[in-house]
Motif scaffolding. Sequence first.
Motif, mmCIF file in Angstrom:
data_model
loop_
_atom_site.group_PDB
_atom_site.id
_atom_site.type_symbol
_atom_site.label_atom_id
_atom_site.label_comp_id
_atom_site.label_asym_id
_atom_site.label_seq_id
_atom_site.Cartn_x
_atom_site.Cartn_y
_atom_site.Cartn_z
ATOM 1 N N LYS A 229 0.857 -1.194 0.000
ATOM 2 C CA LYS A 229 0.000 0.000 0.000
ATOM 3 C C LYS A 229 0.889 1.238 0.000
ATOM 4 O O LYS A 229 1.844 1.336 0.782
ATOM 5 C CB LYS A 229 -0.895 -0.023 1.242
ATOM 6 C CG LYS A 229 -1.641 1.267 1.531
ATOM 7 C CD LYS A 229 -2.792 1.475 0.565
ATOM 8 C CE LYS A 229 -3.512 2.790 0.919
ATOM 9 N NZ LYS A 229 -4.209 2.711 2.215
ATOM 10 N N GLN A 230 0.594 2.151 -0.913
ATOM 11 C CA GLN A 230 1.356 3.395 -1.032
ATOM 12 C C GLN A 230 1.446 4.088 0.328
ATOM 13 O O GLN A 230 0.461 4.244 1.039
ATOM 14 C CB GLN A 230 0.668 4.322 -2.028
ATOM 15 C CG GLN A 230 1.330 5.660 -2.210
ATOM 16 C CD GLN A 230 2.455 5.620 -3.231
ATOM 17 O OE1 GLN A 230 2.721 4.596 -3.824
ATOM 18 N NE2 GLN A 230 3.119 6.748 -3.423
ATOM 19 N N SER A 244 3.971 -0.405 -5.573
ATOM 20 C CA SER A 244 2.993 0.243 -4.709
ATOM 21 C C SER A 244 1.615 0.257 -5.366
ATOM 22 O O SER A 244 1.480 0.172 -6.592
ATOM 23 C CB SER A 244 3.429 1.678 -4.399
ATOM 24 O OG SER A 244 3.482 2.444 -5.592
ATOM 25 N N TYR A 245 0.602 0.370 -4.519
ATOM 26 C CA TYR A 245 -0.761 0.498 -5.015
ATOM 27 C C TYR A 245 -1.552 1.351 -4.023
ATOM 28 O O TYR A 245 -1.179 1.481 -2.854
ATOM 29 C CB TYR A 245 -1.427 -0.877 -5.174
ATOM 30 C CG TYR A 245 -1.845 -1.498 -3.857
ATOM 31 C CD1 TYR A 245 -3.124 -1.280 -3.351
ATOM 32 C CD2 TYR A 245 -0.951 -2.258 -3.104
ATOM 33 C CE1 TYR A 245 -3.502 -1.818 -2.126
ATOM 34 C CE2 TYR A 245 -1.322 -2.802 -1.889
ATOM 35 C CZ TYR A 245 -2.602 -2.581 -1.404
ATOM 36 O OH TYR A 245 -2.969 -3.099 -0.184
ATOM 37 N N GLU A 249 -3.277 6.405 -6.359
ATOM 38 C CA GLU A 249 -1.864 6.656 -6.648
ATOM 39 C C GLU A 249 -1.073 5.367 -6.527
ATOM 40 O O GLU A 249 -1.573 4.351 -6.067
ATOM 41 C CB GLU A 249 -1.316 7.716 -5.682
ATOM 42 C CG GLU A 249 -1.432 7.300 -4.219
ATOM 43 C CD GLU A 249 -0.950 8.381 -3.262
ATOM 44 O OE1 GLU A 249 -0.217 9.274 -3.706
ATOM 45 O OE2 GLU A 249 -1.289 8.315 -2.077
ATOM 46 N N GLY A 250 0.194 5.408 -6.980
ATOM 47 C CA GLY A 250 1.064 4.253 -6.912
ATOM 48 C C GLY A 250 1.292 3.650 -8.282
ATOM 49 O O GLY A 250 0.893 4.195 -9.316
ATOM 50 N N ASP A 251 1.964 2.496 -8.314
ATOM 51 C CA ASP A 251 2.183 1.788 -9.573
ATOM 52 C C ASP A 251 0.882 1.209 -10.116
ATOM 53 O O ASP A 251 0.721 1.021 -11.323
ATOM 54 C CB ASP A 251 3.203 0.657 -9.373
ATOM 55 C CG ASP A 251 4.559 1.173 -8.922
ATOM 56 O OD1 ASP A 251 5.009 2.196 -9.474
ATOM 57 O OD2 ASP A 251 5.152 0.574 -8.008
ATOM 58 N N TYR A 253 -3.436 1.665 -9.525
ATOM 59 C CA TYR A 253 -4.449 2.495 -8.876
ATOM 60 C C TYR A 253 -5.728 2.478 -9.705
ATOM 61 O O TYR A 253 -5.766 1.948 -10.833
ATOM 62 C CB TYR A 253 -3.939 3.934 -8.698
ATOM 63 C CG TYR A 253 -3.554 4.642 -9.981
ATOM 64 C CD1 TYR A 253 -4.475 5.450 -10.658
ATOM 65 C CD2 TYR A 253 -2.275 4.513 -10.508
ATOM 66 C CE1 TYR A 253 -4.121 6.097 -11.833
ATOM 67 C CE2 TYR A 253 -1.908 5.155 -11.687
ATOM 68 C CZ TYR A 253 -2.836 5.950 -12.338
ATOM 69 O OH TYR A 253 -2.491 6.579 -13.505
#
Length: 461
Positions: A229-230, A244-245, A249-251, A253
Motif C-alpha cells: 500500500k502506497q 505500490s498500489y 496513486e502508486g504503480d 491504482y
Amino acid sequence: MTLDQFKYIYFLGIGGIGMSALARWFQVNGYAVAGYDKTPTTLTDELASEGMVIHFTEDINQIPLEFRENPSKTLIIYTPAVPQTHLEYIYLTGQGFTIQKRSQVLGLLAGEMTTIGVAGTHGKTTTSSMVAHILRDSGVNCAAFLGGITTNYGTNFLLNQPADDLRSVVCVVEADEFDRSFLTLFPTFAIVTSTDADHLDIYGAHEAVLESFGQFVSQIEPSGVLFMKQGLSLANKTQAAVRSYALKEGDYYSQNLRIEESSFVFDLVYPKGVISDIYLTVPGFHNVENAVAAGAVALEVGVSLEAIRSALNSYLGVHRRFEYILKTKSAILIDDYAHHPAEVQAFLLSVKALYPDRELTAVFQPHLFSRTRDFAEGFAESLSLADHVILLDIYPARELPMEGVTSDLIFQGVHSKTKIKCTKTELPDVVRKMKPSLLVTIGAGDINQLLTVLKNILADQ
C-alpha cells in the motif's frame, strides 16, 4: 518434521475460521481428522458433516482411541486461544505428541507451493479472497486458506488439483499478524494492505507491529514481489521487487471511479496499461483498493486482463464484510466485521457515498477491552460519521474485564446527531422505536447473532 509421517490430525480449537480451513485440507487429503472446540457452531456442524469427529467438553476420553494410541502418527494442531491449562493440552503434551501451532503447519503446507501471502492489520480477508477468486475463476491451479467464508464458494478453503510439481500450484494464504503467525510464511509474492497499530495486547506498542511486518516482508523470496500500500515504510525491509498500489496513486491504482446502481465502477491502471470498466458489486472505496491489489498480483502470475475483469465482476464478497442482510426500497441492513477505527471509517464513508439521501444509523459492538482502551478516541471519531450511533457493551473475546474500560470510553467522544448506549438484549426494541431506513451493524464479536431479528424488524416497518 514432514507431514507424511502422520496419519491422524487432532485440532484443539477446530472451529476457528483458520483452523477449520486447515482441518478441511487434511480431511480432503486422506488424513483422519478430529478435534475439540468450546462451543458448537454452524461451522463445526459443517465439519462434522464432512466426516470429522468433534466434541465440546474438555475430556481426554473423547479424543478418538486410535489417536491416543498412536502418538508417533498423530499431529496435534492448536490455536493460542486454547489455554495451556486445558486438560487435553496438558495430557497431549505429557504423552509426547507432536504439537504445533496452526501457523507452523500452514507454513509447512504453503512452503511446498508458490505462495501469495496477503497481510495487513485490515483488508487482508477481502483481498486474499479476491486473489483466490481471480485465480480459481481464471483456471489457475490454486489452493487458498482464507480468514472468512467466501460467498462465491461458501467456504474459507479452496483445494488445488493434484500436481506432479507442487511449485506449479499457487497457494493464497491470509497471513495473520496476530501473535506473529505470519512469520512462518516465506512467500513468493506478498501484499501488505496496512500496518496500523493493532493487537497491542500482544505487541505492546506500534513499533513492535511495524517490526513484525518488516520481518514478514524480509522473508519474501528475493526473486518475488511485494505489493505494498502506497505510503507504508517497508520497501527497505525486503530483497524482493517492490510495487505500490492505492486507491488513486502508486504503480497500480483506480481511475474513473464512480457509483452506478450500487456498484463501484472503475478502471484499474497498471504500469503497462489499463483494465477498464470493472464493476465491483461488493461496495466500498476500501474494496476498490483491495481489488487493485488483487488485480496487481494476478497480473504478476500471468492472468489475462479480461480474466481479471471478469473475475472481479463476478466476485460476491466474504461473509460479514459489507454484507447486505436486507435491501428494499424502505429499509437497508448491512453487516460488517470492522473492529479497528480505520476499518469503521472506511466502511461508513462508503455506505454514506452509496446512500447520500438516507440518514445512517450505526450499531457498534466494541471488540476486546484492550482494543477499546487503546483506540477509544479513534472509534468515537469514526463512528461520528454516522447520523445516529447505538453503542453496545464490549465483546470480551479472549480477555478478562479491565478496570475502568467500558464502551463509555467511546460513547463520551461520539458527536453524532443522536447516540444511545444499550445491551444486546435491548437492541431490538431500540431499533424498533428508531425505525431506521439505513442500518449498519459493525464489530468482530457476536453482533451478527441478532441480524435475523433486526432484519425482520426492518422488513415489517
